[in-house]
Design a protein around this motif. Structure first.
Motif, PDB file in Angstrom:
ATOM      1  N   SER A 154       0.879  -1.180   0.000  1.00 24.16           N
ATOM      2  CA  SER A 154       0.000   0.000   0.000  1.00 24.16           C
ATOM      3  C   SER A 154       0.906   1.217   0.000  1.00 24.16           C
ATOM      4  O   SER A 154       1.794   1.317   0.849  1.00 24.16           O
ATOM      5  N   ILE A 155       0.672   2.128  -0.932  1.00 20.68           N
ATOM      6  CA  ILE A 155       1.584   3.268  -1.061  1.00 20.68           C
ATOM      7  C   ILE A 155       0.905   4.545  -0.588  1.00 20.68           C
ATOM      8  O   ILE A 155      -0.201   4.862  -1.025  1.00 20.68           O
ATOM      9  N   ILE A 156       1.553   5.253   0.341  1.00 21.49           N
ATOM     10  CA  ILE A 156       1.022   6.533   0.824  1.00 21.49           C
ATOM     11  C   ILE A 156       1.937   7.639   0.291  1.00 21.49           C
ATOM     12  O   ILE A 156       3.105   7.709   0.680  1.00 21.49           O
ATOM     13  N   PRO A 157       1.446   8.489  -0.619  1.00 24.94           N
ATOM     14  CA  PRO A 157       2.311   9.561  -1.127  1.00 24.94           C
ATOM     15  C   PRO A 157       2.458  10.683  -0.095  1.00 24.94           C
ATOM     16  O   PRO A 157       1.465  11.119   0.489  1.00 24.94           O
ATOM     17  N   VAL A 158       3.696  11.113   0.140  1.00 28.70           N
ATOM     18  CA  VAL A 158       3.963  12.219   1.073  1.00 28.70           C
ATOM     19  C   VAL A 158       4.700  13.290   0.292  1.00 28.70           C
ATOM     20  O   VAL A 158       5.776  13.041  -0.246  1.00 28.70           O
ATOM     21  N   ILE A 159       4.097  14.479   0.193  1.00 27.63           N
ATOM     22  CA  ILE A 159       4.769  15.578  -0.506  1.00 27.63           C
ATOM     23  C   ILE A 159       5.482  16.400   0.564  1.00 27.63           C
ATOM     24  O   ILE A 159       4.853  17.018   1.414  1.00 27.63           O
ATOM     25  N   ASN A 160       6.820  16.337   0.529  1.00 25.37           N
ATOM     26  CA  ASN A 160       7.632  16.888   1.619  1.00 25.37           C
ATOM     27  C   ASN A 160       8.225  18.252   1.215  1.00 25.37           C
ATOM     28  O   ASN A 160       8.180  18.624   0.049  1.00 25.37           O
ATOM     29  N   LYS A 161       8.785  18.965   2.187  1.00 27.26           N
ATOM     30  CA  LYS A 161       9.449  20.265   1.960  1.00 27.26           C
ATOM     31  C   LYS A 161       8.468  21.320   1.449  1.00 27.26           C
ATOM     32  O   LYS A 161       8.826  22.106   0.557  1.00 27.26           O
ATOM     33  N   ILE A 162       7.231  21.352   1.975  1.00 30.68           N
ATOM     34  CA  ILE A 162       6.269  22.349   1.500  1.00 30.68           C
ATOM     35  C   ILE A 162       6.563  23.720   2.079  1.00 30.68           C
ATOM     36  O   ILE A 162       5.904  24.694   1.740  1.00 30.68           O
ATOM     37  N   ASP A 163       7.592  23.809   2.978  1.00 32.74           N
ATOM     38  CA  ASP A 163       7.934  25.124   3.538  1.00 32.74           C
ATOM     39  C   ASP A 163       8.856  25.894   2.609  1.00 32.74           C
ATOM     40  O   ASP A 163       9.149  27.059   2.835  1.00 32.74           O
ATOM     41  N   GLN A 164       9.340  25.254   1.529  1.00 32.40           N
ATOM     42  CA  GLN A 164      10.243  25.958   0.612  1.00 32.40           C
ATOM     43  C   GLN A 164       9.500  27.024  -0.178  1.00 32.40           C
ATOM     44  O   GLN A 164       8.344  26.823  -0.543  1.00 32.40           O
ATOM     45  N   PRO A 165      10.183  28.127  -0.491  1.00 28.76           N
ATOM     46  CA  PRO A 165       9.515  29.190  -1.261  1.00 28.76           C
ATOM     47  C   PRO A 165       9.082  28.733  -2.657  1.00 28.76           C
ATOM     48  O   PRO A 165       8.103  29.235  -3.195  1.00 28.76           O
ATOM     49  N   THR A 166       9.796  27.760  -3.241  1.00 24.58           N
ATOM     50  CA  THR A 166       9.452  27.340  -4.613  1.00 24.58           C
ATOM     51  C   THR A 166       8.523  26.129  -4.638  1.00 24.58           C
ATOM     52  O   THR A 166       8.332  25.525  -5.689  1.00 24.58           O
ATOM     53  N   ALA A 167       8.006  25.725  -3.486  1.00 25.29           N
ATOM     54  CA  ALA A 167       7.162  24.516  -3.438  1.00 25.29           C
ATOM     55  C   ALA A 167       5.895  24.699  -4.270  1.00 25.29           C
ATOM     56  O   ALA A 167       5.294  25.766  -4.274  1.00 25.29           O
ATOM     57  N   ASP A 168       5.494  23.637  -4.982  1.00 24.90           N
ATOM     58  CA  ASP A 168       4.277  23.688  -5.800  1.00 24.90           C
ATOM     59  C   ASP A 168       3.549  22.354  -5.649  1.00 24.90           C
ATOM     60  O   ASP A 168       3.568  21.514  -6.559  1.00 24.90           O
ATOM     61  N   PRO A 169       2.914  22.123  -4.477  1.00 27.55           N
ATOM     62  CA  PRO A 169       2.322  20.805  -4.217  1.00 27.55           C
ATOM     63  C   PRO A 169       1.250  20.399  -5.228  1.00 27.55           C
ATOM     64  O   PRO A 169       1.117  19.219  -5.551  1.00 27.55           O
ATOM     65  N   ASP A 170       0.493  21.380  -5.780  1.00 24.24           N
ATOM     66  CA  ASP A 170      -0.585  21.012  -6.706  1.00 24.24           C
ATOM     67  C   ASP A 170      -0.030  20.396  -7.988  1.00 24.24           C
ATOM     68  O   ASP A 170      -0.578  19.443  -8.532  1.00 24.24           O
ATOM     69  N   ASN A 171       1.095  20.950  -8.452  1.00 21.81           N
ATOM     70  CA  ASN A 171       1.741  20.420  -9.642  1.00 21.81           C
ATOM     71  C   ASN A 171       2.230  18.982  -9.377  1.00 21.81           C
ATOM     72  O   ASN A 171       2.099  18.095 -10.225  1.00 21.81           O
TER      73      ASN A 171
END
Length: 511
Positions: A154-171
């Motif tokens: 079972s795979i749980i995706p974790v989008i990390n480093k969202i505190d970075q100024p260039t973070a783009d989690p939606d992309n």
């Protein structure tokens, strides 16, 4: 601040471990591309459950000096955590809290160590796929995703480093959907550095990852995940118990060698070795049996209760060596010292093959087989740092297969070995190839295609991941890659390319 019940406890008794039936155990690993924050995330989870104190310095699970200097993980490490999970009970309008035992297995991210990853995944039922919010999906992310997917995790995706100024989690969510068909609503957004969003990771592990399958009442059967040598205790084996329970004093046998051992010590990594005297179904821990060398502890072997006949668990693929290089002492008289150093190091890294060889120029030495260039580099660095050996290494070569007129085939790793059969006529020869996955910004596609065709590559696939990144797949001869392909690729793409390869078959070529 860890709450009182999450503070580190000095020892864990057998009766405490017995409170965790398989339904309350979760085994999971963290997989990611290099530098997407796996080891930092592992640290935060250990702090969150009170397994280690806050502020202990750098990555806790990266213990080797090589790992600290290069900031990479080379050996997979395991840690056991205890976590109280609270769920709302709609019937009684209250909350039910129960304690869970979580085994976290931290894995390396580099191509060369993917055999370590496949070993770790065999003991898990789920994986956290960590992706950097700014960089998005990279070549190694794809390779690791498919390793986990093929193991039915079972795979749980974790989008990390969202505190970075260039973070783009939606992309990044869109990329996960397009490449792996992962539902964007499943992704967790975290920052392991600031601690944002971490409180939702462990509840997600408990709710989404299945418990280990296993039979508590049958005789004990376990999978050997890893082994290393300790000067005082001998060989320490990391095991995952599949069926039954193992207690101190039990007699266990190895399915591969047939030898029988007595269990001297058994326990969990919490995160240092913590003796418990017993391990139950579904748990991951260590066992010390008085084996003499790690050669006896074959990775992927099944250990079982002595005098019972059990079906061995499916192991791992045997390691395939892809790069060979000669290692010689810098001073010819130091051969004994080098031989001793290599013997000790191979006790801890069973994936290197070693044979003796002599060279007219350099004297006595060894021919070593490695999984890749980084593996070779790390091996040399550890020889110098941990054992003080001064070595000269030859240019790496790859294994070829030659067929003679009388239809006999020979595998040759050292070019000097070809001349021995001067009387025979060579009718055909094969060289190893790899399937390379390259991800690059789309403006560099032209130069990269040029580079691959100069290196005798054939294109297998060419697609776009999103508006500005392309994915290329090539079949390339291994010998064209091992010297400087990666450096060239990085320089023509200004360092933006990510590159990953997997072994493929032998292909005939003309000398």
């Amino acid at each position: 601040q860890a709450s009182p019940e999450h503070r580190p406890r000095p020892g864990v008794s057998a009766s405490e471990l017995g409170q965790y039936p398989p339904e309350r155990i979760r085994n999971f690993s963290i997989i990611a591309h290099v530098d997407h924050g796996k080891s930092t995330l592992a640290d935060r989870l250990l702090e969150l459950t009170g397994t280690i104190q806050k502020g202990h310095g750098a990555q806790y699970l990266d213990k080797l000096q090589v790992e600290k200097e290069r900031g990479i993980t080379v050996k997979a490490q395991t840690a056991t955590m205890f976590y109280k999970h609270t769920v709302e009970n709609p019937e009684s309008h209250g909350t039910d809290s129960s304690s869970y035992l979580l085994n976290l297995i931290d894995t390396p991210g580099h191509v060369d160590f993917s055999y370590e990853v496949s070993r770790s995944l065999a003991a898990c039922q789920g994986a956290l796929l960590v992706v950097d919010a700014a960089q998005g999906v990279q070549a190694q992310t794809i390779a690791n995703f498919y390793l986990a997917f093929e193991s039915n995790l079972s795979i749980i995706p974790v989008i990390n480093k969202i505190d970075q100024p260039t973070a783009d989690p939606d992309n990044v969510k869109a990329q996960l959907k397009r490449l792996f068909d992962i539902d964007p609503s499943e992704a967790l957004l975290t920052s392991a550095k600031t601690g944002q969003g971490l409180s939702q990771v462990l509840p997600a592990v408990i709710e989404r990852i299945p418990c280990p399958p296993g039979n508590c009442d049958s005789p004990v059967r376990m999978l050997l995940l890893d082994s290393y040598y300790d000067e005082y205790k001998g060989v320490i084996c990391h095991v995952a118990i599949v069926d039954g329970a193992m207690r101190k004093g039990d007699k266990i046998s190895s399915a591969a060698t047939g030898r029988t051992y007595e269990v001297f010590d058994v326990g969990i990594m919490h995160p240092e070795l913590t003796p418990t005297g017993v391990l139950y179904t579904g748990q991951v821990g260590y066992v010390i049996t008085g084996m003499r060398s790690t050669k006896e502890a074959r990775i992927g072997d099944t250990l079982h209760q002595a005098k019972t006949i059990v079906e061995p668990l499916p192991g791992f693929k045997p390691v395939r060596h892809m790069v060979f290089s000669g290692v010689y002492p810098a001073d010819g008289s130091d051969f004994e010292a080098l031989s001793h150093a290599i013997e000790k190091l191979t006790c801890n890294d069973a994936s290197v093959s070693v044979t003796k060889e002599t060279s007219t120029a350099l004297g006595m030495g060894f021919r070593c087989g490695f999984l890749g260039l980084l593996h070779m580099d790390v091996f040399h660095q550890r020889l110098e740092q941990e054992y003080g050996a001064q070595v000269i290494s030859t240019i790496p070569t790859v294994p070829y297969i030659f067929e003679y007129g009388d239809e006999s085939k020979v595998q040759i790793e050292n070019p000097a070995a070809l001349s021995f059969n001067a009387g025979k006529r060579i009718t055909a020869c094969w060289e190893p190839t790899v399937i390379a996955t390259i991800i690059i910004p789309s403006e560099y596609v032209g130069p990269v295609i040029m580079l691959c065709s100069e290196r005798r590559g054939e294109q297998q696939e060419y697609t776009f991941i999103d508006a500005n990144r392309a994915l290329l797949k090539y079949r390339l001869p291994l010998r064209e890659i091992i010297v400087d392909f990666y450096n060239e690729l990085k320089s023509i793409t200004s360092g933006y390319a990510t590159f990953d390869y997997e072994d493929s078959e032998y292909v005939s070529f003309s000398i």
